[in-house]
Structure formats: structure tokens, C-alpha cells
Design a protein around this motif. Structure first.
Motif, PDB file in Angstrom:
ATOM      1  N   GLU A  46       0.973  -1.352   0.317  1.00 16.24           N
ATOM      2  CA  GLU A  46      -0.187  -0.276  -0.502  1.00 16.24           C
ATOM      3  C   GLU A  46       1.114   0.992  -0.318  1.00 16.24           C
ATOM      4  N   GLY A  47       0.607   2.614  -1.238  1.00 13.15           N
ATOM      5  CA  GLY A  47       1.624   3.230  -1.059  1.00 13.15           C
ATOM      6  C   GLY A  47       2.029   3.556  -2.407  1.00 13.15           C
ATOM      7  N   ARG A  48       3.252   4.452  -2.391  1.00 13.83           N
ATOM      8  CA  ARG A  48       3.362   4.817  -4.321  1.00 13.83           C
ATOM      9  C   ARG A  48       4.986   4.555  -4.146  1.00 13.83           C
ATOM     10  N   THR A  49       4.784   3.363  -5.472  1.00 12.27           N
ATOM     11  CA  THR A  49       6.260   3.262  -5.884  1.00 12.27           C
ATOM     12  C   THR A  49       7.242   4.292  -6.123  1.00 12.27           C
ATOM     13  N   ALA A  50       8.024   3.852  -5.521  1.00  7.46           N
ATOM     14  CA  ALA A  50       9.286   4.277  -5.690  1.00  7.46           C
ATOM     15  C   ALA A  50      10.009   5.589  -7.184  1.00  7.46           C
ATOM     16  N   MET A  51       9.911   7.132  -6.764  1.00  8.84           N
ATOM     17  CA  MET A  51      10.616   7.404  -8.254  1.00  8.84           C
ATOM     18  C   MET A  51      11.695   8.630  -8.388  1.00  8.84           C
ATOM     19  N   PHE A  52      12.137   8.436  -9.884  1.00  5.37           N
ATOM     20  CA  PHE A  52      12.566  10.059  -9.730  1.00  5.37           C
ATOM     21  C   PHE A  52      12.385  10.917 -10.664  1.00  5.37           C
ATOM     22  N   ARG A  53      12.645  12.440 -10.276  1.00  5.62           N
ATOM     23  CA  ARG A  53      11.889  13.117 -10.378  1.00  5.62           C
ATOM     24  C   ARG A  53      13.236  13.505 -11.320  1.00  5.62           C
ATOM     25  N   VAL A 111      10.846   1.978   0.890  1.00  6.07           N
ATOM     26  CA  VAL A 111      11.628   2.592   2.860  1.00  6.07           C
ATOM     27  C   VAL A 111      11.221   1.155   3.033  1.00  6.07           C
ATOM     28  N   ARG A 112      10.382   0.721   2.579  1.00  7.67           N
ATOM     29  CA  ARG A 112      10.027  -0.190   4.217  1.00  7.67           C
ATOM     30  C   ARG A 112      10.365  -2.287   3.621  1.00  7.67           C
ATOM     31  N   PHE A 113      11.289  -1.907   2.257  1.00  4.94           N
ATOM     32  CA  PHE A 113      11.227  -3.097   1.210  1.00  4.94           C
ATOM     33  C   PHE A 113      12.397  -4.223   2.462  1.00  4.94           C
ATOM     34  N   ALA A 114      12.571  -5.185   2.469  1.00  4.90           N
ATOM     35  CA  ALA A 114      13.242  -6.212   3.186  1.00  4.90           C
ATOM     36  C   ALA A 114      13.357  -7.562   2.088  1.00  4.90           C
ATOM     37  N   LEU A 115      14.130  -8.420   2.456  1.00  7.46           N
ATOM     38  CA  LEU A 115      13.683  -9.473   1.876  1.00  7.46           C
ATOM     39  C   LEU A 115      13.701 -10.318   3.030  1.00  7.46           C
ATOM     40  N   THR A 116      12.166 -11.156   2.179  1.00  8.78           N
ATOM     41  CA  THR A 116      11.898 -12.228   3.244  1.00  8.78           C
ATOM     42  C   THR A 116      13.085 -13.806   2.926  1.00  8.78           C
ATOM     43  N   ASP A 117      12.277 -14.647   4.058  1.00  5.08           N
ATOM     44  CA  ASP A 117      12.989 -15.881   4.230  1.00  5.08           C
ATOM     45  C   ASP A 117      12.470 -16.150   2.992  1.00  5.08           C
ATOM     46  N   GLU A 118      11.236 -16.252   2.412  1.00  3.17           N
ATOM     47  CA  GLU A 118      10.741 -17.344   1.181  1.00  3.17           C
ATOM     48  C   GLU A 118      11.647 -16.067  -0.623  1.00  3.17           C
ATOM     49  N   ASP A 119      11.532 -15.115  -0.352  1.00  6.13           N
ATOM     50  CA  ASP A 119      12.090 -14.213  -1.357  1.00  6.13           C
ATOM     51  C   ASP A 119      13.991 -14.867  -1.546  1.00  6.13           C
ATOM     52  N   ILE A 120      14.182 -14.990  -0.594  1.00  8.74           N
ATOM     53  CA  ILE A 120      15.606 -15.645  -0.696  1.00  8.74           C
ATOM     54  C   ILE A 120      16.034 -17.112  -0.277  1.00  8.74           C
ATOM     55  N   GLU A 121      14.853 -17.760  -0.525  1.00 16.57           N
ATOM     56  CA  GLU A 121      14.453 -19.053  -0.568  1.00 16.57           C
ATOM     57  C   GLU A 121      14.773 -19.344  -2.453  1.00 16.57           C
ATOM     58  N   ASN A 124      22.520  -3.051  -6.123  1.00 14.81           N
ATOM     59  CA  ASN A 124      23.188  -2.443  -5.735  1.00 14.81           C
ATOM     60  C   ASN A 124      22.660  -1.645  -3.858  1.00 14.81           C
ATOM     61  N   PHE A 125      23.757  -0.555  -4.166  1.00 16.45           N
ATOM     62  CA  PHE A 125      23.283   0.052  -2.443  1.00 16.45           C
ATOM     63  C   PHE A 125      21.508  -0.118  -1.910  1.00 16.45           C
ATOM     64  N   SER A 126      20.996   1.116  -3.358  1.00 18.18           N
ATOM     65  CA  SER A 126      20.018   1.293  -3.055  1.00 18.18           C
ATOM     66  C   SER A 126      18.997   0.300  -3.180  1.00 18.18           C
ATOM     67  N   GLY A 127      18.929  -1.061  -3.786  1.00 17.92           N
ATOM     68  CA  GLY A 127      18.646  -2.178  -2.947  1.00 17.92           C
ATOM     69  C   GLY A 127      18.293  -2.267  -2.325  1.00 17.92           C
ATOM     70  N   ARG A 128      18.513  -2.134  -1.005  1.00 20.70           N
ATOM     71  CA  ARG A 128      18.469  -2.244   0.144  1.00 20.70           C
ATOM     72  C   ARG A 128      18.867  -3.547   0.647  1.00 20.70           C
ATOM     73  N   VAL A 129      19.398  -4.182   0.349  1.00 24.75           N
ATOM     74  CA  VAL A 129      19.919  -6.001   0.339  1.00 24.75           C
ATOM     75  C   VAL A 129      21.034  -6.107   0.545  1.00 24.75           C
TER      76      VAL A 129
END
Length: 261
Positions: A73-80, A99-109, A120-125
Motif C-alpha cells: 500500500e502506497g506509492r511506487t518509488a520515483m525519481f523526478r 523505504v520498507r523493502f526487505a527480503l523475506t525468507d521466501e524471497d531468499i529461497e 546495488n546499494f539502493s536495493g537495500r539488500v
């Protein structure tokens, strides 16, 4: 070859031109590799807005697996954005649901079922890089222009192919590449704009020029497309020299278009 892009997905919005497109380093990377024949996936998050639906639609159309493209729920990230001639200008970053993105255990699997992962760094992982290495994934990391040892030295031991951007070939960047490669990567690659690119594998430097485009419309995505072309060469068993050329060929086609793919 199964390739996962992980992290930032966003919209570049040129309000003065009335144009926009879905993008992100890993988004562009997997789209280009999908076009080159790789089996690709994108692990990220988009919002419940029209931009999120547009992102999902473009990736689906390009043959990218979006089963782990989460919707929050909310807005997709964007660059102006703006253009200075044909050079991109980032005016404002709005992180939105990223801003709240984090990999779940299922994502890692899910990611572990691939052969290669790009982020990359912006990927937050970055905290998941050791897990990627433990799973035997070929890891590709785009540092962009962030040639800061304090940041890079935490990630480099877990990376196989490290990509940087710099403005020229000089003693600083060559010594930096030597330092970075000693920490673990198979190769360190630096794009140098109009001066071409460099790669270093711990033994020698490889140099390649650009492939001239018929015209340059927008330089957005040149680095991401170069990275995709280079890694396609790696997957095909090319020499590092030919991988640099493969990257330059893909990037040349991209700068002749407004969109980064």
C-alpha cells in the motif's frame, strides 16, 4: 542461466516533457538480459498506484518473472528527472514503498534457485550478500560512482563482479581497482563514459573503447545496459576483453533511445 534482479524498482518522471518509464538498476539489467535470452526474475516492491501496475506490466511484457515483485500500500518509488542536453539530471528521489523493502525468507529461497543475482546499494539488500555467497550465487554488484573504500570494503568480499563508474582512466582508479579486486571479486569493471571501460582480474588490465551510437538521446541506463551486455559475455564464456566489447555494444543501442532499454 537464471538471473535475478533484486532491489530498487522505480519510475523516472520527466514532468517538463510529460514522459516517464519504469526503471531501476536491476530492472534495466534483467530486461536487457531477458532480451538476450536469459531466464530472468525481479524481486522488489511497487506501490498500489498506476506506476506500480506499469512496472509490473513492462516486466511481464519483457518476459521477466514477477512472482516476487511485491505490492505494498502506497506509492511506487520515483525519481523526478530532467535532461541537460542528453545527460540525465536527478532532481528529487521519492522512496515510496521502497523505504520498507526487505527480503523475506521466501524471497531468499526463491533467489537461491537462480544462478546469478544483481543488486546495488539502493536495493537495500547488502545485508543479504553473505547469504547469496553461501548459496553459491554468482553475485553482480553495481557501485555506480561510489568509489568510497569505507562502503565498498563491506560488500566486496561477497561479490564476483563489481561494477563502478568513473570519469577517466588515471592512477587513482587503477589503484582502486587493484585494491577492490584483492578483497574478493573475480573482476572489477569501471565504465569511463566516452573513454570506454576498464576491467581488472588480478593479473592485468583490459581496455575497451565505446561503440559509437548514431545519435545520443538520453544517457540514462547506459551503465545498466553495459553491465547486462558484459555479464551476457561472461555467461557465454567470452574473454574479459570481449565482455567489455559486448557491454559497449548493448550500451550503444540504449543511449540512442529515450528509455533505458
Amino acid at each position: 542461466m537464471r538471473v535475478a534482479g533484486v532491489g530498487l524498482s522505480c519510475m523516472d518522471i520527466y514532468e517538463n516533457l510529460g514522459r516517464s518509464y519504469p526503471t531501476g538498476n536491476s530492472v534495466d539489467f534483467v530486461i536487457h538480459l531477458s532480451r538476450l535470452g536469459a531466464d530472468t526474475s525481479m524481486v522488489s516492491v511497487v506501490g498500489t498506484d498506476d506506476y506500480g501496475r506499469q512496472m509490473a506490466g513492462v516486466l511481464r511484457r519483457e518476459g521477466v518473472d514477477i512472482s516476487h515483485l511485491h505490492v505494498a500500500e502506497g506509492r511506487t518509488a520515483m525519481f523526478r528527472m530532467n535532461l541537460n542536453g542528453n545527460d540525465r539530471v536527478h532532481k528529487e528521489k521519492i522512496e515510496g514503498v521502497m523505504v520498507r523493502f526487505a527480503l523475506t525468507d521466501e524471497d531468499i529461497e526463491f533467489i537461491a534457485g537462480h544462478d546469478c543475482v544483481h543488486t546495488n546499494f539502493s536495493g537495500r539488500v547488502t545485508g543479504s550478500l553473505p547469504a547469496f555467497k553461501d548459496r553459491g550465487l554468482l553475485t553482480v554488484f553495481d557501485f555506480s560512482t561510489r568509489v568510497f573504500k569505507e562502503e565498498a570494503e563491506l560488500a566486496l568480499p561477497y561479490i564476483d563482479y563489481a561494477f563502478f563508474s568513473y570519469e577517466q582512466e588515471d592512477d587513482f582508479i587503477k589503484e582502486y581497482m587493484r585494491w577492490a579486486q584483492r578483497l574478493g571479486p573475480r573482476a572489477v569493471i569501471v565504465t569511463l563514459g566516452e573513454q570506454g571501460s576498464l576491467a581488472y582480474d588480478g593479473t592485468r588490465f583490459y581496455r575497451e573503447g565505446i561503440v559509437a551510437a548514431e545519435r545520443v538521446v538520453n544517457t540514462v541506463g547506459a551503465g545498466d545496459s553495459f553491465c547486462a551486455g558484459f555479464m551476457y559475455g561472461v555467461f557465454q564464456g567470452m574473454t574479459l576483453q570481449n565482455c567489455l566489447l559486448s557491454g559497449a555494444e548493448v550500451a550503444s543501442a540504449v543511449v540512442a533511445r529515450f528509455e533505458p532499454y
